[in-house]
Motif scaffolding. Structure first.
Motif, PDB file in Angstrom:
ATOM      1  N   LYS A 110       0.881  -8.759  -2.861  1.00 52.61           N
ATOM      2  CA  LYS A 110       2.020  -9.101  -2.016  1.00 52.61           C
ATOM      3  C   LYS A 110       2.959  -7.911  -1.864  1.00 52.61           C
ATOM      4  N   GLY A 111       3.460  -7.778  -0.659  1.00 50.60           N
ATOM      5  CA  GLY A 111       4.394  -6.699  -0.371  1.00 50.60           C
ATOM      6  C   GLY A 111       3.733  -5.379  -0.029  1.00 50.60           C
ATOM      7  N   GLU A 112       2.402  -5.303  -0.104  1.00 47.03           N
ATOM      8  CA  GLU A 112       1.698  -4.056   0.188  1.00 47.03           C
ATOM      9  C   GLU A 112       1.085  -4.126   1.584  1.00 47.03           C
ATOM     10  N   LYS A 113       1.224  -3.065   2.328  1.00 45.90           N
ATOM     11  CA  LYS A 113       0.704  -3.028   3.693  1.00 45.90           C
ATOM     12  C   LYS A 113      -0.818  -2.908   3.675  1.00 45.90           C
ATOM     13  N   ALA A 114      -1.430  -3.495   4.678  1.00 38.94           N
ATOM     14  CA  ALA A 114      -2.885  -3.431   4.832  1.00 38.94           C
ATOM     15  C   ALA A 114      -3.210  -2.508   6.001  1.00 38.94           C
ATOM     16  N   TYR A 115      -4.236  -1.700   5.809  1.00 42.01           N
ATOM     17  CA  TYR A 115      -4.633  -0.740   6.836  1.00 42.01           C
ATOM     18  C   TYR A 115      -6.003  -1.081   7.422  1.00 42.01           C
ATOM     19  N   HIS A 116      -6.413  -2.313   7.300  1.00 40.97           N
ATOM     20  CA  HIS A 116      -7.734  -2.727   7.766  1.00 40.97           C
ATOM     21  C   HIS A 116      -7.608  -4.026   8.545  1.00 40.97           C
ATOM     22  N   VAL A 117      -8.650  -4.351   9.290  1.00 38.77           N
ATOM     23  CA  VAL A 117      -8.790  -5.656   9.927  1.00 38.77           C
ATOM     24  C   VAL A 117     -10.194  -6.165   9.601  1.00 38.77           C
ATOM     25  N   LYS A 118     -10.287  -7.444   9.353  1.00 40.95           N
ATOM     26  CA  LYS A 118     -11.590  -8.037   9.052  1.00 40.95           C
ATOM     27  C   LYS A 118     -12.343  -8.279  10.356  1.00 40.95           C
ATOM     28  N   ALA A 119     -13.631  -7.991  10.343  1.00 43.28           N
ATOM     29  CA  ALA A 119     -14.462  -8.157  11.526  1.00 43.28           C
ATOM     30  C   ALA A 119     -15.881  -8.487  11.096  1.00 43.28           C
ATOM     31  N   PHE A 120     -16.654  -8.999  12.050  1.00 40.71           N
ATOM     32  CA  PHE A 120     -18.055  -9.324  11.819  1.00 40.71           C
ATOM     33  C   PHE A 120     -18.907  -8.532  12.806  1.00 40.71           C
TER      34      PHE A 120
END
Length: 459
Positions: free
Chosen positions: A253-263
């Motif tokens: 929590k509180g940490e930025k994400a630099y990815h997106v989930k994909a298939f």
């Protein structure tokens, strides 16, 4: 005893360092033995020289790739066979031909995911090589020369409670887009994981532990060593100015994400939008779309919650026939804006409205105003209208709505009244007869005017 004190202070012996560079525990035992019995130092030096000569002789006489000895464990998966010969995908480099090249730095118990899923020892050699050594058999499993590395990435591992980093080493012809030329062996990517913390098991080639006392993390230490050794690239990390997901990291929590989930089909992975390209990871095979291989990007199946992202990629120095289209599905709509901004920032062509992606127009409602169908068959529709007009001019139309008095002469108009229904003429004749009887007493000229006026009204 004085000699023991010197060795305990860390004074190295060149012969022992060279012979036991990959055996830190054995090397330490030799130093301890010399410290306790200093008069055995010449003996250990001779043994070290003899060991080095045996290793050098074995390296120079070995012409075939290393084949691991049989073990009692489960059989490893075999590579595909082409033309009757096993396909060797391990990188051919000087460090593999000479497995005893001096080691500049090594880390123990590193978890590798690609090309093998096991814990190995990561080594960086003084001659510019990156390799993985089996900690049990002391054999080199795989490696690559630093000058063959085209992309090196350091990415946070998604969906982990404890923060970790994945290093992705992508050699030439290993991006999944550009295949190796004919006659050139392909290379495998390397993916290994390090924890976010001090490098507790990192050592120099002399066996001195580094990183732990200084407080430097294993990720920072490996990244620094790679940058100092790789001649063609540097380690790339995610940058908030390039892309950051609209949804924060769920497990931290509180940490930025630099990815997106994909298939990609049924395979689930993550898309990272970096300063040098777009990576789909972390399952084999990795796909890295560098900007010079992307022809266009398009959005498809845009729904309320998800959308698909399509890449039209072409290998380096490839033709249009070599183009390939790769689709990533089920991307969350919350990241659409960030991805679109990234694509526009880097000037990637948006082919969402390309002609090939338009819905096909079928000639079902050709009578309606369809611009595409009208333009395609303009000449045919015009000829049909002309034919219909000629048919209407040849035939007599009984519907008065289709009659155009402006195009016919006066004589034609009179002729049309003469051809009306006989019953209407009879009724009109009776009315005219009655009117003539009523006007019998009037002047003859007036009767004629009255009749002409009546006939004119009927016309």
């Amino acid at each position: 005893m004085a000699f023991a004190a010197i060795n305990s202070a860390g004074a190295p012996i060149a012969e022992i360092e060279e012979a036991f560079a990959t055996e830190p525990s054995l090397k330490q035992r030799v130093y301890d033995a010399i410290g306790s019995t200093p008069y055995h130092e010449p003996l250990f030096k001779d043994l070290a020289r003899y060991t080095s000569s045996l290793l050098a002789r074995a390296a120079t006489t070995t012409s075939l790739p290393f084949v691991p000895p049989p073990s009692n464990g489960p059989a490893a998966k075999k590579r595909k066979i082409e033309n009757g010969q096993p396909q060797v995908t391990v990188q051919s480099s000087a460090d593999l031909k000479y497995p005893n090249a001096p080691v500049q730095f090594y880390v123990q118990d590193v978890s590798f995911a690609i090309p093998q899923r096991k814990k190995l020892m990561l080594e960086i050699t003084a001659s510019g090589g990156l390799r993985a050594r089996n900690q049990a058999t002391k054999e080199i499993e795989f490696g690559v020369s630093m000058d063959r590395i085209r992309h090196a990435l350091c990415l946070p591992v998604p969906e982990k409670t404890q923060k970790q980093f994945n290093f992705c080493i992508i050699p030439e012809y290993a991006d999944g887009i550009t295949p190796p030329p004919e006659g050139v062996n392909g290379s495998d990517c390397m993916v290994f994981t390090v924890a976010d913390g001090p490098a507790k098991a990192a050592f120099t080639g002399l066996g001195q532990q580094i990183g732990h006392n200084e407080g430097e993390t294993a990720e920072g230490l490996i990244r620094k060593l790679l940058n100092d050794t790789m001649p063609n690239t540097n380690v790339v990390r995610p940058d908030e100015r390039q892309f950051v997901s609209a949804m924060p990291e769920a497990h931290r929590k509180g940490e930025k994400a630099y990815h997106v989930k994909a298939f990609r089909g049924s395979k689930e992975g993550y898309l990272f939008f970096l300063s040098t390209g777009i990576l789909f990871a972390f399952k084999k095979p990795l796909l890295f779309f560098s900007f010079d291989t992307i022809e266009s990007v398009s959005y498809t199946s845009v729904l309320q919650r998800t959308f698909n992202l399509n890449f039209l990629a072409r290998p380096r120095n490839g033709s249009e026939e070599d183009q390939m289209e790769i689709e990533f599905q089920m991307i969350d709509q919350a990241d659409f804006s960030g991805i679109d901004t990234y694509i526009k920032r880097h000037g990637l062509q948006d082919a969402s409205l390309a002609e090939a992606r338009r819905a096909k127009v079928y000639n079902v409602n050709s009578g309606k105003n369809q611009d595409g169908a009208a333009e395609a068959g303009g000449e045919e529709e015009e000829s049909e209208l002309q034919k219909a007009q000629r048919e209407l001019e040849d035939e007599e139309d009984e519907d008065e709505e289709d009659y155009d008095p402006g195009t016919d002469g006066d004589s034609e108009g009179s002729g049309s009244d003469d051809d009306e229904d006989d019953s209407d003429d009879d009724d009109e004749d009776e009315e005219d007869a009655e009117e003539e009887e009523d006007a019998a007493d009037q002047d003859g000229d007036g009767d004629e005017d009255l009749i002409n006026q009546k006939l004119g009204n009927e016309v």
